[in-house]
Design a protein around this motif. Sequence first.
Motif, short mmCIF file in Angstrom:
data_model
loop_
_atom_site.label_atom_id
_atom_site.label_comp_id
_atom_site.label_asym_id
_atom_site.label_seq_id
_atom_site.Cartn_x
_atom_site.Cartn_y
_atom_site.Cartn_z
N LYS A 75 -3.37 -1.55 -8.10
CA LYS A 75 -2.11 -1.69 -7.37
C LYS A 75 -0.96 -1.61 -8.38
CE LYS A 75 0.40 -4.77 -4.37
NZ LYS A 75 0.52 -6.10 -3.82
N ASP A 120 -3.30 -5.59 -15.57
CA ASP A 120 -3.73 -6.97 -15.35
C ASP A 120 -5.03 -6.90 -14.54
OD1 ASP A 120 -4.18 -9.58 -14.56
OD2 ASP A 120 -2.06 -10.00 -14.17
N ALA A 179 -7.29 -9.07 -13.93
CA ALA A 179 -7.56 -10.20 -13.04
C ALA A 179 -6.97 -10.00 -11.65
CB ALA A 179 -7.02 -11.49 -13.66
N THR A 180 -5.79 -9.40 -11.58
CA THR A 180 -5.14 -9.19 -10.28
C THR A 180 -5.31 -7.76 -9.78
OG1 THR A 180 -3.01 -8.61 -11.27
CG2 THR A 180 -3.39 -10.96 -10.77
N GLY A 181 -5.87 -6.89 -10.61
CA GLY A 181 -6.04 -5.50 -10.23
C GLY A 181 -4.73 -4.74 -10.16
N GLN A 182 -3.77 -5.16 -10.99
CA GLN A 182 -2.46 -4.52 -10.98
C GLN A 182 -2.18 -3.78 -12.28
OE1 GLN A 182 0.36 -7.72 -10.36
NE2 GLN A 182 0.38 -7.32 -8.16
#
Length: 97
Positions: free
Chosen positions: A2, A72, A74-77
């Motif tokens: 994302k 990132d 961990a957040t898939g960003q």
Amino acid sequence: MKLAWSNLAHNDLRELRRYSTKQWGREVMRRYLREIRDAAQRTADQPDRARPLKGSFRLVRVRSHHLIVKADVATGQLIVVRVLHTAMDLERHLPSD
């Protein structure tokens, strides 16, 4: 991944919008900002297309600007942290990692 934009990147785009409109007009500014946003989205879709810069920061060139990005996991960003002109000292304008 994302796509997300940092507050600093939003500020960079706001300044770029102001400057580009003044120098080249509204239509040129809109096309250029679209190119920047499209490049950011392509990078979020394929993060490996960004070159390593420093630490976890990576670099994507869009004409006369660089997108400084950071994944990132961990957040898939994929976060666009800065949008800087190629003449700028990139490392000086990086946020802390």
